[in-house]
Design an enzyme around this catalytic site. Structure first.
Site, PDB file in Angstrom:
ATOM      1  N   SER A  20      22.594  13.240  69.366  1.00  0.00           N
ATOM      2  CA  SER A  20      23.610  14.069  70.088  1.00  0.00           C
ATOM      3  C   SER A  20      23.302  14.826  71.293  1.00  0.00           C
ATOM      4  CB  SER A  20      23.941  15.082  68.959  1.00  0.00           C
ATOM      5  OG  SER A  20      22.757  16.054  68.597  1.00  0.00           O
ATOM      6  N   ASN A 107      19.351  22.712  60.379  1.00  0.00           N
ATOM      7  CA  ASN A 107      20.837  23.026  59.709  1.00  0.00           C
ATOM      8  C   ASN A 107      21.229  24.534  59.874  1.00  0.00           C
ATOM      9  OD1 ASN A 107      20.403  20.251  58.832  1.00  0.00           O
ATOM     10  ND2 ASN A 107      20.431  20.966  56.710  1.00  0.00           N
ATOM     11  N   THR A 152      70.009  29.078  75.139  1.00  0.00           N
ATOM     12  CA  THR A 152      69.888  28.442  73.848  1.00  0.00           C
ATOM     13  C   THR A 152      70.279  26.984  73.875  1.00  0.00           C
ATOM     14  OG1 THR A 152      71.913  29.134  72.782  1.00  0.00           O
ATOM     15  CG2 THR A 152      70.206  30.910  72.684  1.00  0.00           C
ATOM     16  N   HIS A 153      69.579  26.295  73.030  1.00  0.00           N
ATOM     17  CA  HIS A 153      69.759  24.860  72.963  1.00  0.00           C
ATOM     18  C   HIS A 153      69.981  24.198  74.253  1.00  0.00           C
ATOM     19  CE1 HIS A 153      71.353  25.496  68.949  1.00  0.00           C
ATOM     20  NE2 HIS A 153      71.814  26.844  69.469  1.00  0.00           N
ATOM     21  N   SER A 274      54.834  11.282  96.042  1.00  0.00           N
ATOM     22  CA  SER A 274      54.721  10.160  95.340  1.00  0.00           C
ATOM     23  C   SER A 274      54.188   9.076  96.254  1.00  0.00           C
ATOM     24  CB  SER A 274      56.228   9.654  95.098  1.00  0.00           C
ATOM     25  OG  SER A 274      56.293   8.155  95.116  1.00  0.00           O
ATOM     26  N   LYS A 280      59.595  12.957  97.142  1.00  0.00           N
ATOM     27  CA  LYS A 280      59.119  13.405  96.052  1.00  0.00           C
ATOM     28  C   LYS A 280      58.226  14.559  96.233  1.00  0.00           C
ATOM     29  CE  LYS A 280      59.633  12.195  92.254  1.00  0.00           C
ATOM     30  NZ  LYS A 280      59.559  11.161  91.518  1.00  0.00           N
ATOM     31  N   ASN A 282      56.278  16.321  93.026  1.00  0.00           N
ATOM     32  CA  ASN A 282      56.184  16.532  91.685  1.00  0.00           C
ATOM     33  C   ASN A 282      55.239  17.803  90.874  1.00  0.00           C
ATOM     34  OD1 ASN A 282      57.448  13.806  91.592  1.00  0.00           O
ATOM     35  ND2 ASN A 282      55.672  12.876  91.805  1.00  0.00           N
ATOM     36  N   TYR A 314      24.875  20.663  54.382  1.00  0.00           N
ATOM     37  CA  TYR A 314      25.077  19.955  55.522  1.00  0.00           C
ATOM     38  C   TYR A 314      25.082  18.500  55.202  1.00  0.00           C
ATOM     39  CZ  TYR A 314      24.041  17.999  60.085  1.00  0.00           C
ATOM     40  OH  TYR A 314      24.047  17.178  61.532  1.00  0.00           O
ATOM     41  N   GLN A 319      27.787  16.769  62.797  1.00  0.00           N
ATOM     42  CA  GLN A 319      27.539  16.651  64.249  1.00  0.00           C
ATOM     43  C   GLN A 319      28.620  16.361  65.162  1.00  0.00           C
ATOM     44  OE1 GLN A 319      23.454  15.001  65.188  1.00  0.00           O
ATOM     45  NE2 GLN A 319      24.698  13.253  66.054  1.00  0.00           N
TER      46      GLN A 319
HETATM   47  N1  ARG Z   1      21.981  17.355  65.713  1.00  0.00           N
HETATM   48  C1  ARG Z   1      22.508  18.010  64.342  1.00  0.00           C
HETATM   49  C2  ARG Z   1      23.809  18.347  64.554  1.00  0.00           C
HETATM   50  O1  ARG Z   1      24.443  18.664  65.528  1.00  0.00           O
HETATM   51  C3  ARG Z   1      21.719  18.982  64.278  1.00  0.00           C
HETATM   52  C4  ARG Z   1      21.469  19.249  62.727  1.00  0.00           C
HETATM   53  C5  ARG Z   1      20.589  17.950  62.070  1.00  0.00           C
HETATM   54  N2  ARG Z   1      19.957  18.377  60.833  1.00  0.00           N
HETATM   55  C6  ARG Z   1      19.927  17.253  59.997  1.00  0.00           C
HETATM   56  N3  ARG Z   1      19.410  17.514  58.743  1.00  0.00           N
HETATM   57  N4  ARG Z   1      19.747  16.055  60.360  1.00  0.00           N
HETATM   58  O2  ARG Z   1      24.606  18.580  63.562  1.00  0.00           O
END
Ligand code: ARG
Length: 455
Positions: A20, A107, A152-153, A274, A280, A282, A314, A319
């Protein structure tokens, strides 16, 4: 990292899939600040030595400086920002770096970082919202006496002032500010010290750590601490409502800019031409804001769906929270940022608004009220005015220039004073009920909003 338990390395595609860091690297500052507070807490409690704490704090400070100066690039081979910072720290200070992860887990660390990151971005968004409400309110003040049909409408209904119409949006966005404050209030509790899910056997001081990081308190159940993402959802719900408001205003801006309305003209700086049609102009910015509203709703729905049915505590599914919530934050920020100057530079075509207000019989309610105030039951008055409108359409005139004898044919209650009573100026000026469209009422709304913005 987990070489002890495993005989071989993660497959490289699986490694990429799992990682990530390409999006959570945005939280590097919060991760480092969180780790500094954690080291200080561990040292205060005698869990790590004072000298290890000094090396950790200095090492982390150096990493922060180097990331900000560009001297240190994120290693995309790391699983996430938490692993990257810890690995870099250990590279720099050796064994002391390996002690940082005592009495915490990724976590609770990620739950902490996301809260801290969003707290900051929510405050940036608040500033932009305040600025936008200020611009809309200034525009409303400039146009507090400009008469325009209210709809309205999408049918011409009653005369209002353009200032009154704009103040409706100030009220909506003011509620959004309060919704945002409310979400941040609940977000501002620290989960750190929940550890993997069950708390820890170390004698930690969670409250000390939370206070050092600017939290109002700590989360009180460690399982909830690591598995709660309500704060992301609340923020994205607020963002969705903000976008819905911006989208409604965008839609009106697009309509008002059209040749069919010609009520306003957006500045050249916020419109495009345009590639083929030379005439135009826009309203692309407003259209994009309207379009991006769907995207922010999608972000909210994506995370709601991800969390649905997740067992405690968790799970790696979580993630997925970050890309959704970061996208929502960035989109809302961009939209608010472009909206304020677009409103400020928008030109109001008061003459066209007035001309439109003269057509469409938008003073018909006032004519019915005229009879009612002279004693006729409202339903009977309503019927007579309906017949008069039909008569006008037939004769291609409006109520304002229909002769008095035509009125008298329907009711003896009609007198010469009716013409003043149904003039657009009177219709607006007399709507003095609180929250109504009279200039005095609009001025009160403006004063209220400006007072609220100061808070
Ligand atoms: N990259 C993980 C996330 O965004 C961090 C937590 C990961 N914890 C784990 N036990 N794999 O959630």
């Amino acid at each position: 990292m987990w070489a002890g338990r495993f005989a071989k390395a993660l497959d490289s595609k699986a490694d990429d899939f799992n990682s990530s860091i390409r999006f959570d690297c945005k939280m590097y500052r919060q991760d480092i600040e969180g780790s500094i507070a954690h080291a200080n807490m561990l040292a205060k409690q005698g869990i790590i030595s004072a000298s290890d704490c000094v090396s950790i704090v200095e090492g982390l400070g150096g990493i922060l400086d180097d990331i900000e100066s560009g001297a240190l690039a994120f290693d995309m081979g790391c699983e996430d920002i938490h692993m990257f910072v810890e690995a870099e720290l250990t590279k720099r200070i050796g064994d002391a770096g390996k002690r940082l992860h005592t009495a915490r887990s990724r976590n609770d660390q990620v739950a902490l970082d996301v809260r801290m990151y969003l707290r900051q971005r929510a405050s940036d968004i608040r500033t932009l919202l305040v600025a936008l409400v200020g611009e809309i309110t200034d525009k409303a003040e400039e146009n507090k006496a400009v008469i325009v049909p209210g709809y309205t409408h999408l049918q011409r209904a009653q005369p209002i002032t353009f200032g009154h119409h704009l103040m409706a949006y100030s009220m909506m966005l003011l509620r959004d500010i309060s919704r945002l404050d409310d979400a941040v209030k609940r977000m501002n509790y620290s989960p750190i010290g929940s550890c993997a899910l069950a708390g820890t056997t170390y004698d930690t001081d969670r409250r000390y750590e939370a206070e050092n990081l600017g939290f109002d308190g700590i989360t009180l159940n460690s399982i909830d601490g690591v598995s709660d993402r309500d704060f992301c959802l609340e923020l994205m719900s607020t963002f969705s409502i903000i976008m819905m408001h911006l989208s409604r205003l965008s839609e009106e801006i697009i309509l008002w800019s059209s040749w069919e309305f010609k009520y306003i003209e957006l500045d050249d700086a916020y419109t495009t031409g345009s590639s083929i049609m030379p005439q135009k102009k826009n309203s692309d910015m407003a259209e994009l804001v309207r379009g991006k509203t769907g995207r922010v709703y999608g972000d909210l729905l994506a995370l709601l769906t991800t969390l649905k049915g997740l067992p405690l505590a968790y799970n790696k599914d979580m993630q997925e929270d970050k890309e959704a919530v970061f996208d929502a934050v960035e989109t809302v920020e961009m939209c608010l940022d472009i909206f304020a100057p677009m409103i400020r530079t928008m030109r109001v075509k008061a003459d066209n608004m007035y001309r439109a207000a003269q057509e469409g019989f938008i003073n018909a309610t006032d004519l019915a009220d005229y009879l009612t105030k002279k004693g006729m039951p409202f339903r009977s008055a309503y019927k007579i005015v309906g017949q008069l409108v039909a008569e006008c359409i037939d004769k291609k005139c409006v109520l304002d220039n229909l002769p008095l004898d035509a009125y008298k044919a329907h009711s003896e209650l009609f007198e010469d004073d009716l013409y003043n009573e149904i003039s657009l100026e009177t219709c607006v000026a007399k709507r003095i009920s609180e929250g109504g469209t009279s200039v005095a009422s609009v001025e009160m709304q403006i004063a209220y909003v400006r007072e609220e913005l100061k808070k």
